[in-house]
Scaffold this motif. Structure first.
Motif, PDB file in Angstrom:
ATOM      1  N   ARG A  55      -2.695  -3.789  11.652  1.00 41.83           N
ATOM      2  CA  ARG A  55      -2.469  -3.694  10.212  1.00 41.83           C
ATOM      3  C   ARG A  55      -3.730  -4.190   9.493  1.00 41.83           C
ATOM      4  N   PRO A  56      -4.299  -3.369   8.586  1.00 44.04           N
ATOM      5  CA  PRO A  56      -5.549  -3.769   7.930  1.00 44.04           C
ATOM      6  C   PRO A  56      -5.370  -5.072   7.143  1.00 44.04           C
ATOM      7  N   THR A  57      -6.397  -5.911   7.175  1.00 40.19           N
ATOM      8  CA  THR A  57      -6.282  -7.194   6.476  1.00 40.19           C
ATOM      9  C   THR A  57      -6.263  -6.984   4.967  1.00 40.19           C
ATOM     10  N   ASN A  58      -7.040  -6.006   4.487  1.00 37.01           N
ATOM     11  CA  ASN A  58      -6.985  -5.696   3.060  1.00 37.01           C
ATOM     12  C   ASN A  58      -6.238  -4.384   2.865  1.00 37.01           C
ATOM     13  N   ILE A  59      -4.956  -4.421   3.183  1.00 41.46           N
ATOM     14  CA  ILE A  59      -4.205  -3.165   3.228  1.00 41.46           C
ATOM     15  C   ILE A  59      -4.098  -2.524   1.847  1.00 41.46           C
ATOM     16  N   ALA A  60      -4.046  -3.342   0.798  1.00 41.44           N
ATOM     17  CA  ALA A  60      -3.895  -2.785  -0.550  1.00 41.44           C
ATOM     18  C   ALA A  60      -5.114  -1.964  -0.944  1.00 41.44           C
ATOM     19  N   GLY A  61      -6.251  -2.246  -0.307  1.00 43.70           N
ATOM     20  CA  GLY A  61      -7.474  -1.533  -0.659  1.00 43.70           C
ATOM     21  C   GLY A  61      -7.767  -0.334   0.224  1.00 43.70           C
ATOM     22  N   GLU A  62      -6.878   0.000   1.119  1.00 50.23           N
ATOM     23  CA  GLU A  62      -7.105   1.126   2.030  1.00 50.23           C
ATOM     24  C   GLU A  62      -7.115   2.451   1.281  1.00 50.23           C
ATOM     25  N   SER A  63      -7.993   3.351   1.714  1.00 55.63           N
ATOM     26  CA  SER A  63      -7.976   4.704   1.151  1.00 55.63           C
ATOM     27  C   SER A  63      -6.749   5.451   1.649  1.00 55.63           C
ATOM     28  N   ARG A 116       0.832  -1.206   0.000  1.00 58.45           N
ATOM     29  CA  ARG A 116       0.000   0.000   0.000  1.00 58.45           C
ATOM     30  C   ARG A 116       0.866   1.256   0.000  1.00 58.45           C
ATOM     31  N   GLY A 117       1.952   1.195   0.774  1.00 48.74           N
ATOM     32  CA  GLY A 117       2.836   2.360   0.867  1.00 48.74           C
ATOM     33  C   GLY A 117       3.375   2.768  -0.490  1.00 48.74           C
ATOM     34  N   MET A 118       3.765   1.795  -1.315  1.00 43.24           N
ATOM     35  CA  MET A 118       4.373   2.159  -2.597  1.00 43.24           C
ATOM     36  C   MET A 118       3.351   2.624  -3.622  1.00 43.24           C
ATOM     37  N   ALA A 119       2.062   2.539  -3.243  1.00 39.98           N
ATOM     38  CA  ALA A 119       1.027   3.052  -4.140  1.00 39.98           C
ATOM     39  C   ALA A 119       0.640   4.488  -3.788  1.00 39.98           C
ATOM     40  N   ARG A 120       1.299   5.060  -2.804  1.00 45.65           N
ATOM     41  CA  ARG A 120       0.979   6.445  -2.414  1.00 45.65           C
ATOM     42  C   ARG A 120       1.254   7.385  -3.586  1.00 45.65           C
ATOM     43  N   SER A 121       0.463   8.461  -3.659  1.00 48.46           N
ATOM     44  CA  SER A 121       0.494   9.321  -4.842  1.00 48.46           C
ATOM     45  C   SER A 121       1.905   9.846  -5.136  1.00 48.46           C
ATOM     46  N   ASP A 122       2.627  10.258  -4.120  1.00 43.89           N
ATOM     47  CA  ASP A 122       3.968  10.804  -4.349  1.00 43.89           C
ATOM     48  C   ASP A 122       4.929   9.739  -4.856  1.00 43.89           C
ATOM     49  N   LEU A 123       4.659   8.487  -4.482  1.00 37.58           N
ATOM     50  CA  LEU A 123       5.603   7.429  -4.845  1.00 37.58           C
ATOM     51  C   LEU A 123       5.367   6.904  -6.254  1.00 37.58           C
ATOM     52  N   VAL A 124       4.229   7.281  -6.833  1.00 40.07           N
ATOM     53  CA  VAL A 124       3.985   6.855  -8.213  1.00 40.07           C
ATOM     54  C   VAL A 124       3.983   8.064  -9.148  1.00 40.07           C
ATOM     55  N   ALA A 125       4.303   9.237  -8.577  1.00 41.96           N
ATOM     56  CA  ALA A 125       4.270  10.467  -9.384  1.00 41.96           C
ATOM     57  C   ALA A 125       5.382  10.454 -10.425  1.00 41.96           C
ATOM     58  N   LYS A 126       5.179  11.211 -11.478  1.00 39.63           N
ATOM     59  CA  LYS A 126       6.210  11.356 -12.517  1.00 39.63           C
ATOM     60  C   LYS A 126       7.334  12.230 -11.977  1.00 39.63           C
ATOM     61  N   GLY A 127       8.503  12.041 -12.548  1.00 40.98           N
ATOM     62  CA  GLY A 127       9.619  12.926 -12.210  1.00 40.98           C
ATOM     63  C   GLY A 127      10.403  12.505 -10.986  1.00 40.98           C
ATOM     64  N   PHE A 164      -3.418   4.821   9.704  1.00 36.87           N
ATOM     65  CA  PHE A 164      -2.767   3.582  10.144  1.00 36.87           C
ATOM     66  C   PHE A 164      -1.252   3.760  10.239  1.00 36.87           C
ATOM     67  N   PHE A 165      -0.665   4.375   9.224  1.00 40.03           N
ATOM     68  CA  PHE A 165       0.789   4.345   9.145  1.00 40.03           C
ATOM     69  C   PHE A 165       1.482   5.559   9.760  1.00 40.03           C
ATOM     70  N   PHE A 166       0.869   6.738   9.644  1.00 40.66           N
ATOM     71  CA  PHE A 166       1.589   7.948  10.046  1.00 40.66           C
ATOM     72  C   PHE A 166       1.133   8.557  11.374  1.00 40.66           C
ATOM     73  N   ILE A 167      -0.151   8.454  11.659  1.00 39.71           N
ATOM     74  CA  ILE A 167      -0.676   9.223  12.793  1.00 39.71           C
ATOM     75  C   ILE A 167      -0.496   8.447  14.098  1.00 39.71           C
ATOM     76  N   ARG A 168       0.148   9.108  15.068  1.00 32.48           N
ATOM     77  CA  ARG A 168       0.364   8.489  16.365  1.00 32.48           C
ATOM     78  C   ARG A 168      -0.137   9.429  17.458  1.00 32.48           C
ATOM     79  N   ALA A 169      -0.552   8.857  18.581  1.00 33.11           N
ATOM     80  CA  ALA A 169      -1.179   9.655  19.640  1.00 33.11           C
ATOM     81  C   ALA A 169      -0.166  10.545  20.355  1.00 33.11           C
ATOM     82  N   ASN A 170       1.037  10.044  20.600  1.00 31.99           N
ATOM     83  CA  ASN A 170       2.088  10.796  21.302  1.00 31.99           C
ATOM     84  C   ASN A 170       1.556  11.543  22.517  1.00 31.99           C
ATOM     85  N   PRO A 171       0.915  10.836  23.441  1.00 29.72           N
ATOM     86  CA  PRO A 171       0.251  11.542  24.543  1.00 29.72           C
ATOM     87  C   PRO A 171       1.228  12.009  25.617  1.00 29.72           C
ATOM     88  N   LYS A 172       0.813  13.039  26.331  1.00 31.48           N
ATOM     89  CA  LYS A 172       1.490  13.397  27.582  1.00 31.48           C
ATOM     90  C   LYS A 172       0.724  12.649  28.661  1.00 31.48           C
TER      91      LYS A 172
END
Lengths: 997, 98
Positions: free
Chosen positions: B28-36, A891-902, B43-51
């Motif tokens: 980790r989502p079971t259908n990760i390739a289909g995630e928006s 999924r990560g490698m399908a991110r828009s920036d990673l498939v962008a041209k250039g 899932f991947f970037f946002i973390r709570a980082n609480p005090k």
């Protein structure tokens, strides 16, 4: 002959044991048991240093670890020149050599003292004001000048020849501080049978009992009682005594760091003794018995040599038998200085006068002083000290103003009261509380399993201290699992007691004055500086501290913090607790880097990993390079060859004949289990399910973000068994990454992972003659191209030992990687070498390996990729399983920036001038004539001279690189711009025919 | 140096034996390739980082090598408790007021 100020019959040192020493190249006589301070004072020497900022003459303030002034350089030899040693702590040994610091040309005449006259320039915060303008002067003028002028002492310029030891220890009760309180607590805890450690910074236990002549315990003089109690503790198996040991850091969960000075007090330590030993102790309970530190009086010129703390003068007399003067004055705001006056008077020293700020104090100490005929002046202040290199007088005035009177003296003993040492308590994250009545901060809320006792807890009087300490020691031991012991609480027969005192500037150094009344001696901070900081807007004590540098010197404000706080509070018009105390941080006293580093330096800094063939390579003249912790053979020069000649010969020989290369450092992981193929499919971009046992595949591993994480050839040994190789540097993190997914995301998969990096030695045999070299030694494996094609693996025997024989190539030539159990690695190498010699094969190192793989465009993860490179960027799309629905990174490698041209893509570069070898890391531009800063469109990742190609070759990441084939780009370098052409990545045998050649 | 209790070894061991592995209970989502894009970002970037109280993963890397979960206070650095990987987020913390 006795030095002039050594008083016969006084003190505890044996006058017979003499030790000679030198200070600033002049010889003196001392006696064993002296500190450098007491020995100098015995010779009448008070002037020992120059101050940091104003270069004012300074003497001894204290007799202990809090000393701010008497910092000296102790010189043993060229490599052992320890700066900033507190003379009050350094024990004397015969032959000790010390020098004063921070002065030029001499201590008595110091050119830097011009700063004292120019002091208006150096007022509080002068760094932030004086050197602001012009901006350009900062870098070229101000900063170098300040750096040269600042700093204390001179660092030794040779490697430290001493060694430093380290110990971990565990105990139930750790007692920090070996005065009356600490000893009593240790006695109580030790009785219960638990493990007790008692540490004290002094050479002898006893704390303030060394000067408190009025203390009597169990019928003995206090110090004598302490020595008896210590002897008793020493005889107990469950007690460890650590003298000369300072607890400097108190960390989470009762983890305390202490440094023991093992041999700094010895004449000839010898090689077998460490200089210092770091103790890291984990204790169930900590008992803090760190005592209290006397404060000085803040008055004009209170820094003149000869002006010192009353308790220090008492220590020099009662312990070391040294009088600090012949005609001393006393300036005090509490009773404790009376005891000093009394002791000195009884020893035959004239006490010119006691000046007491208090109006009409009463008590036994005052009565006794009066009875001895000492002049006492109540309600008066010392408003000024006379003299420069040594105090010569004190000028006294009624504290509310009036006539002045100047009294000649050669020393002034002062006491403004005592500050509980809450440093370690505070480091433990405990919160201090201000006691309004006694005007001091004492332990308030505890954060850890510790307890404070005695003077550091604000407990006054020996009686109360022993009661508190003994009970606390017993309680701590009981809580830590000790059995009830027989009580043998020491009985206090006589005690000295004092409390109270004053905080802040004394009359004569008030807000209406501009005198130099020092608050912080070591950083030359005066009462006026603190007020000025407040006036200039520093309202938080943390700001006042940083603006004035009060309490920021190596003594960490042990004598100055409370005075500074009180002056700031007064100027702010706020009560002290509202202004707050600055944070106490480790270390309590300065700690050498040596003791923290310990054995972890030189060859022991980091483990060195050597492969099985290392001795052979060394014997055959290999030059080694460090690759992580590994030593790898870099190249094998023959007589007369430099690196380039050796590498050129190795590279050519591999392609013409064959070469042997040690690839043992590659990471190797065995992935085993019924779900092994499924697991491999999730961790690598490639498909694995259909890979036949006995075949290999080049695998690419991504992180979840879609970037390349690692690569390597993977052999399937059996349906449920993969032999995975990783990059040399990536081995541990790939294992960690695999374990993470296996344990936490895919725990349903039945797979085992085993690191086998060190189990198998790997000998790569590459080149057209490789099969002929290996075949005679192999049993049980058909070596024909049909039976063992490129990218396959077989198990069998070589030289009679088991092997996993890979047919694979990192050179583009026909190649094999012979895996044998590491113990046989060298023997098999020797056998292969002997075979190779028949054909004229070479041994080659990592440099040739790099060149040979670059000639074929094989990437090295971490060199040609940098953690932001996708498989597509690297031209490795072919390795991905097109039909796969899941793998880490899909999924990560399908991110828009990673498939962008250039995006930057990996391409080859050829310099227009074939002789020019590009620099790795060099930037690439489209138009070399554009204005600076130029637009950089890429960079060179690998670049070599290729003898096989007869020209230089390079790999580079270039924006939109694969669409630029044939384009001319430019690499601007300091020596001129280099023209390059974008090419494919394969420079040798583009069709790959040599793999079977 | 902190002491950390490994729920597999059932022992308190020094911090040096462990490695932190980031926030816990992120599945980790079971259908990760289909995630928006948004779901993948969460899932991947946002973390709570609480005090304050944080739920995080640790690995007893120089011990049993197992991953486990821990509840730690980021202000005091104190470990409230540790539990095995795969166990649910504790509903109630020891010493909590309710």
């Amino acid at each position: 002959m006795n030095p002039a100020f050594r008083i016969p019959g006084a003190g505890r040192l044996s006058q017979a044991k003499t030790a000679s020493f030198s200070f600033d190249d002049k010889s003196y006589a001392g006696i064993e048991g002296d500190t450098l301070a007491s020995a100098l004072l015995a010779n009448g020497v008070h002037l020992v240093g120059r101050s940091f900022k104003y270069h004012r003459p300074r003497g001894f303030l204290s007799a202990g670890a809090e000393e701010p002034n008497a910092l000296v350089q102790i010189v043993r030899d060229d490599a052992r020149k320890t700066p900033n040693v507190r003379a009050t702590v350094q024990e004397l040994y015969d032959g000790l050599t010390a020098h004063s610091q921070n002065r030029w040309p001499s201590l008595a005449f110091d050119v830097g003292a011009v700063n004292d006259l120019a002091s208006p320039m150096f007022s509080a915060g002068f760094y932030y004001k004086t050197f602001m303008w012009p901006k350009s002067a900062w870098k070229n003028l101000y900063e170098p000048k300040i750096r040269a002028a600042a700093g204390l002492g001179v660092s030794p310029d040779r490697p430290d020849p001493d060694h430093y030891a380290a110990r971990y220890a565990h105990c139930e009760v750790l007692v920090l501080g070996g005065g009356a309180a600490g000893i009593a607590a240790a006695l109580a805890a030790a009785e219960t049978g638990v493990r007790v450690i008692l540490a004290d910074e002094q050479a002898e236990f006893g704390g303030s009992l060394r000067f408190e002549s009025g203390a009597k315990i169990d019928g003995e003089n206090g110090f004598a009682w302490a020595q008896g109690a210590i002897a008793k503790l020493k005889a107990m198996d469950n007690v460890r005594l650590l003298p000369r040991t300072t607890a400097f850091g108190y960390y989470a969960q009762n983890f305390v760091s202490l440094v023991e000075r093992v041999s700094d007090h010895l004449k000839s330590p010898g090689r077998e003794l460490a200089r210092e030993r770091l103790w890291q102790v984990r204790a169930r309970r900590v008992v803090l018995a760190t005592g209290a530190i006397e404060r000085h009086m803040v008055f004009a010129d209170n820094d003149r040599p000869g002006i010192m703390l009353a308790s220090a003068a008492r220590t020099y007399l009662n312990h070391y038998g040294v009088a600090v003067g012949r005609n001393v004055g006393v300036y005090t705001a509490n009773d404790s200085a009376y005891a000093a006056a009394i002791d000195l008077k009884k020893a035959g020293v004239n006490v010119a006068a006691i000046v007491d700020l208090r109006d009409n104090p009463t008590g036994p100490a005052i009565d006794e002083a009066r009875g001895l005929g000492i002049e006492i002046n109540f309600g008066r202040a010392v408003i000024r000290a006379g003299g420069k290199l040594r105090v010569s007088s004190m000028t006294v005035q009624p504290k509310n103003g009036g006539g002045e009177r100047t009294i000649p003296v050669d020393a002034i003993l002062m006491s403004a009261g005592w500050t509980p040492s809450v440093h370690l308590f505070s480091q433990s994250r405990g919160k201090v509380a201000f006691n309004e009545e006694t005007r001091r901060f004492v332990p308030g809320t505890y954060a850890q399993d510790c307890v404070s006792i005695g003077a550091c807890n604000g407990t006054d009087g020996l009686d109360a201290t022993i009661d508190e300490a003994y009970a606390a020691g017993a309680k701590a031991a009981k809580e830590a699992g000790g059995k009830a012991g027989k009580s043998a609480k020491p009985k206090v027969d006589a005690s000295e007691s004092w409390s109270r005192g004053m905080l802040g500037a004394a009359p004569g150094a008030g807000p209406d004055t501009t005198v130099k009344a020092f608050v912080d001696f070591q950083n030359d901070v005066t009462a006026k500086d603190i007020r000025q900081a407040v006036h200039e807007g520093m309202h938080s004590i943390e700001h006042v501290k940083r603006f004035t540098t009060n309490g920021m010197a190596t003594d960490q404000g042990k004598t100055s913090n409370m005075h500074g706080l009180a002056i700031a509070a007064e100027t702010l018009g706020k009560p002290i607790p509202q202004v707050g105390l600055t944070t106490f941080r480790a270390p309590y006293t300065p700690v050498t880097f040596g003791s923290i580093v310990g054995h972890a330096r030189g060859a022991l800094f980091d483990p060195t990993r050597r492969t099985a063939t290392h001795p052979w390579a060394a014997a055959h003249g290999a030059v080694f390079e460090d690759v992580g912790q590994w030593k790898r053979a870099w190249y094998f020069p023959r007589a007369g060859e430099d690196m380039h000649a050796a590498v050129n010969r190795e590279c050519v020989t591999v392609r013409k004949v064959a070469g042997l290369f040690d690839a043992s450092t590659l990471g190797k992981i065995e992935v085993v289990g019924p779900d092994a193929a499924k697991f491999m499919g999730l961790l690598y971009t490639n498909p694995w399910e259909k890979l036949e046992p006995g075949r290999c595949r080049y695998g690419i591993m991504l992180r979840e973000d879609g970037f390349i994480y690692d690569d390597g050839v993977v052999g399937r040994l059996a349906p449920d068994r993969f032999h995975v190789t990783t990059t040399t540097g990536g081995a541990p993190r790939v294992m960690h990454h695999m374990e993470d997914y296996l344990q936490t995301e895919f725990p349903h998969l039945n797979v085992w992972l085993t690191s086998i990096t060190e189990q198998w030695a790997v000998i790569a045999v590459q080149g057209p003659k490789s099969r002929e070299i290996i075949a005679p030694l192999v049993e049980g494996i058909d070596m024909s191209d049909e039976a063992l094609p490129h990218m396959s693996v077989r198990e069998g025997k070589i030289c009679g030992v088991p092997t996993r024989l890979f047919r694979m190539s990192f050179t583009g030539e026909r190649g094999f990687e012979v895996n044998v159990p590491a113990d046989y690695g060298e023997a098999v190498w020797e056998a292969l070498w002997a075979e190779g010699q028949k054909h004229g094969a070479t041994a080659y190192g990592t440099e040739s390996m790099h060149v040979l793989r670059a000639e074929k465009g094989y990437i090295i993860v971490g060199q040609d990729t940098d953690g932001t490179v996708t498989p597509n960027d690297a031209g490795l799309d072919w390795a991905g399983g097109k039909k796969k629905t899941d793998f880490v990174g899909i999924r990560g490698m399908a991110r828009s920036d990673l498939v962008a041209k250039g995006r930057k893509q990996l391409v080859g570069l050829k310099t227009k001038d074939p002789k020019v070898v590009l620099e790795e890391g060099a930037q690439i531009v489209e138009d070399p004539k554009q204005a600076i800063p130029m637009k950089m469109i890429g960079h060179v990742t690998s670049s070599y001279w290729s003898e096989n190609c007869g020209r230089s070759i390079a790999l580079a990441m270039v924006a939109g690189g694969r669409d630029r084939m044939g384009q001319t780009l430019y690499v601007p370098m300091p020596s001129g711009t280099i023209e390059v052409e974008v090419t494919g990545m394969v420079f040798v045998d583009e069709k790959g025919e040599r793999l079977n050649g | 140096m902190l002491l950390i209790r490994c729920p597999y070894c059932e022992e308190e061991r020094p911090e040096l034996e462990f490695r932190n592995a980031g926030e816990a209970h992120i599945v980790r989502p079971t259908n990760i390739a289909g995630e928006s894009d948004d779901d993948f970002e969460k899932f991947f970037f946002i973390r709570a980082n609480p005090k304050g109280v944080i739920y995080e993963r640790w690995r007893h890397i120089h011990g049993c090598a197992r991953f486990f979960n821990a509840v730690r206070d980021t202000v005091t650095d104190k470990f409230v408790m540790t539990y095995k990987a795969g166990e649910p987020k504790p509903a109630k913390l020891p010493g909590a007021s309710k």
